[in-house]
Design an enzyme around this catalytic site. Sequence first.
Site, PDB file in Angstrom:
ATOM      1  N   HIS A 150      41.234  50.877  38.969  1.00  0.00           N
ATOM      2  CA  HIS A 150      42.484  50.502  39.617  1.00  0.00           C
ATOM      3  C   HIS A 150      43.580  51.337  38.963  1.00  0.00           C
ATOM      4  O   HIS A 150      43.548  51.546  37.741  1.00  0.00           O
ATOM      5  CB  HIS A 150      42.727  49.002  39.371  1.00  0.00           C
ATOM      6  CG  HIS A 150      43.715  48.364  40.287  1.00  0.00           C
ATOM      7  ND1 HIS A 150      44.221  48.982  41.404  1.00  0.00           N
ATOM      8  CD2 HIS A 150      44.309  47.143  40.251  1.00  0.00           C
ATOM      9  CE1 HIS A 150      45.056  48.152  42.015  1.00  0.00           C
ATOM     10  NE2 HIS A 150      45.124  47.038  41.329  1.00  0.00           N
ATOM     11  N   ASP A 191      46.091  49.700  47.426  1.00  0.00           N
ATOM     12  CA  ASP A 191      45.288  48.521  47.095  1.00  0.00           C
ATOM     13  C   ASP A 191      46.134  47.244  47.118  1.00  0.00           C
ATOM     14  O   ASP A 191      45.740  46.233  47.700  1.00  0.00           O
ATOM     15  CB  ASP A 191      44.672  48.731  45.701  1.00  0.00           C
ATOM     16  CG  ASP A 191      43.557  47.756  45.425  1.00  0.00           C
ATOM     17  OD1 ASP A 191      42.510  47.872  46.083  1.00  0.00           O
ATOM     18  OD2 ASP A 191      43.728  46.862  44.579  1.00  0.00           O
TER      19      ASP A 191
HETATM   20  N1  LIG Z   1      37.358  42.238  41.611  1.00  0.00           N
HETATM   21  C1  LIG Z   1      36.894  43.339  42.173  1.00  0.00           C
HETATM   22  O1  LIG Z   1      35.842  43.325  42.796  1.00  0.00           O
HETATM   23  C2  LIG Z   1      37.615  44.656  42.024  1.00  0.00           C
HETATM   24  C3  LIG Z   1      37.502  45.624  43.045  1.00  0.00           C
HETATM   25  C4  LIG Z   1      38.003  46.901  42.818  1.00  0.00           C
HETATM   26  C5  LIG Z   1      38.661  47.161  41.613  1.00  0.00           C
HETATM   27  N2  LIG Z   1      38.809  46.190  40.657  1.00  0.00           N
HETATM   28  C6  LIG Z   1      39.467  46.509  39.395  1.00  0.00           C
HETATM   29  O2  LIG Z   1      38.466  46.462  38.370  1.00  0.00           O
HETATM   30  C7  LIG Z   1      39.054  46.005  37.145  1.00  0.00           C
HETATM   31  C8  LIG Z   1      38.304  44.758  36.692  1.00  0.00           C
HETATM   32  O3  LIG Z   1      38.533  43.755  37.658  1.00  0.00           O
HETATM   33  P1  LIG Z   1      37.640  42.450  37.765  1.00  0.00           P
HETATM   34  O4  LIG Z   1      38.074  41.725  39.014  1.00  0.00           O
HETATM   35  O5  LIG Z   1      36.241  42.788  37.535  1.00  0.00           O
HETATM   36  O6  LIG Z   1      38.226  41.664  36.540  1.00  0.00           O
HETATM   37  P2  LIG Z   1      38.006  40.167  36.136  1.00  0.00           P
HETATM   38  O7  LIG Z   1      36.803  39.622  36.767  1.00  0.00           O
HETATM   39  O8  LIG Z   1      39.274  39.451  36.305  1.00  0.00           O
HETATM   40  O9  LIG Z   1      37.745  40.502  34.586  1.00  0.00           O
HETATM   41  C9  LIG Z   1      37.583  39.588  33.739  1.00  0.00           C
HETATM   42  C10 LIG Z   1      37.089  40.290  32.472  1.00  0.00           C
HETATM   43  O10 LIG Z   1      38.208  40.433  31.613  1.00  0.00           O
HETATM   44  C11 LIG Z   1      37.901  39.687  30.412  1.00  0.00           C
HETATM   45  N3  LIG Z   1      39.132  39.136  29.859  1.00  0.00           N
HETATM   46  C12 LIG Z   1      40.064  38.376  30.496  1.00  0.00           C
HETATM   47  N4  LIG Z   1      41.067  38.070  29.639  1.00  0.00           N
HETATM   48  C13 LIG Z   1      40.752  38.655  28.469  1.00  0.00           C
HETATM   49  C14 LIG Z   1      41.381  38.724  27.212  1.00  0.00           C
HETATM   50  N5  LIG Z   1      42.571  38.148  27.010  1.00  0.00           N
HETATM   51  N6  LIG Z   1      40.777  39.406  26.215  1.00  0.00           N
HETATM   52  C15 LIG Z   1      39.582  40.022  26.416  1.00  0.00           C
HETATM   53  N7  LIG Z   1      38.921  39.998  27.581  1.00  0.00           N
HETATM   54  C16 LIG Z   1      39.509  39.325  28.597  1.00  0.00           C
HETATM   55  C17 LIG Z   1      36.931  38.603  30.898  1.00  0.00           C
HETATM   56  O11 LIG Z   1      36.222  38.041  29.831  1.00  0.00           O
HETATM   57  P3  LIG Z   1      36.116  36.418  29.745  1.00  0.00           P
HETATM   58  O12 LIG Z   1      35.184  36.014  30.843  1.00  0.00           O
HETATM   59  O13 LIG Z   1      35.612  36.187  28.380  1.00  0.00           O
HETATM   60  O14 LIG Z   1      37.500  35.879  29.997  1.00  0.00           O
HETATM   61  C18 LIG Z   1      36.049  39.428  31.830  1.00  0.00           C
HETATM   62  O15 LIG Z   1      35.164  40.253  31.122  1.00  0.00           O
HETATM   63  C19 LIG Z   1      40.515  45.738  37.448  1.00  0.00           C
HETATM   64  O16 LIG Z   1      41.252  46.907  37.135  1.00  0.00           O
HETATM   65  C20 LIG Z   1      40.522  45.504  38.944  1.00  0.00           C
HETATM   66  O17 LIG Z   1      41.763  45.774  39.540  1.00  0.00           O
HETATM   67  C21 LIG Z   1      38.294  44.947  40.852  1.00  0.00           C
END
Ligand SMILES: NC(=O)c1ccc[n+]([C@@H]2O[C@H](COP(=O)([O-])OP(=O)(O)OC[C@H]3O[C@@H](n4cnc5c(N)ncnc54)[C@H](OP(=O)(O)O)[C@@H]3O)[C@@H](O)[C@H]2O)c1
Length: 348
Positions: free
Chosen positions: A124, A208
Amino acid sequence: MAMLNFGGTEEKVVTREEFPLEKAREVLKDETIAVIGYGVQGPGQSLNLRDNGFNVIVGQRKGGASWDKAVKDGWVPGETLFPIEEAAERGTIIQYLLSDAAQIEVWPRIKPLLTDGKALYFSHGFGITYNERTKIVAPEGVDVILVAPKGSGTSLRRLFLEGRGLNSSYAIDQDATGRAYERAIALGIGVGSGYLFETDFKREVYSDLTGERGTLMGAIQGIFEAQYDVLRANGHSPSEAFNETVEELTQSLMPLVAENGMDWMYANCSTTAQRGALDWKDKFRDAVKPVFEDLYQSVASGEEAQRSIDSNSQKDYREKLEVELKELSDSEMWQAGRTVRKLRPENA
Ligand SMILES: NC(=O)c1ccc[n+]([C@@H]2O[C@H](COP(=O)([O-])OP(=O)(O)OC[C@H]3O[C@@H](n4cnc5c(N)ncnc54)[C@H](OP(=O)(O)O)[C@@H]3O)[C@@H](O)[C@H]2O)c1
């Protein structure tokens, strides 16, 4: 790289034919890919890379559900699964896949581990584009690259297992090693992308944020609600309102649009539906276009990013979010949806 014609506009794209998996493996053969974060994208990307034969480790904070999920998915603590800093230290490519809010919080601990020659990878453009707000500024000696799958990490994994793939965008923000392009494309192929199209970090995040607030999630829910409410207010039953608003769209029409396009669907429906849709589509476009223009401005000014950073950093963020999500879930329309889904022949 091929130049392809998209309705009269030429675009640079990379396909799996011209950049096959064997080439991606060759490009990354000496790299350790550290996937930081095991939320939604983390599992999809790391498991696809692992199954495609790359050298992958996962970095995840201990003690939560995501660590346990990583163990369940076969990542071995101390061998392929590490605390965040240790994985970032071991990796030559750091795939920064924490939630956007966590990326800001963890950055001061990651930055010193980004030694010359490493690559910092995002899915992202948020952290880099809004760096005045996020403070995420990479050291000069590292490549800064992006591969953003156009869909959820869950779909990325599911489609990979079916032998299919999601399309992804790619971007290079900083090429310190001269290898940023080949690293980005090889990773894009490795995570299981369909075709890769070129963008930059700013365009990626602007499109996005607009898309998810717009037709992908915000606008579509708004339109569903408006139509459902009008049908209900005029005495239609929940079944009738839900089927005409959501079920027919998701079960019958969208799969056809996915296969053949909306133009084909217009050409292949009843003449009554055709006449009505052709008459009304412009009214809807004209009614919502100003809202999309406001939305784009709000994204471009950084207001949306700030709102997201501010709300995510509040202590009671989760609790407040749960209340809003519960309200949506408790709405009559989505309660009706649960009943309708249960009654689908395959679930009956
Ligand atoms: N969601 C999608 O499918 C999607 C699609 C395209 C791009 N993206 C991009 O990909 C990236 C990841 O997105 P995501 O949706 O996969 O993220 P997410 O599910 O919200 O990620 C959560 C991750 O972050 C960790 N985390 C949260 N708070 C934390 C903290 N304070 N310290 C350390 N670790 C922490 C969580 O660990 P815990 O479980 O221990 O909290 C988990 O490993 C982002 O840049 C997003 O914009 C996402």
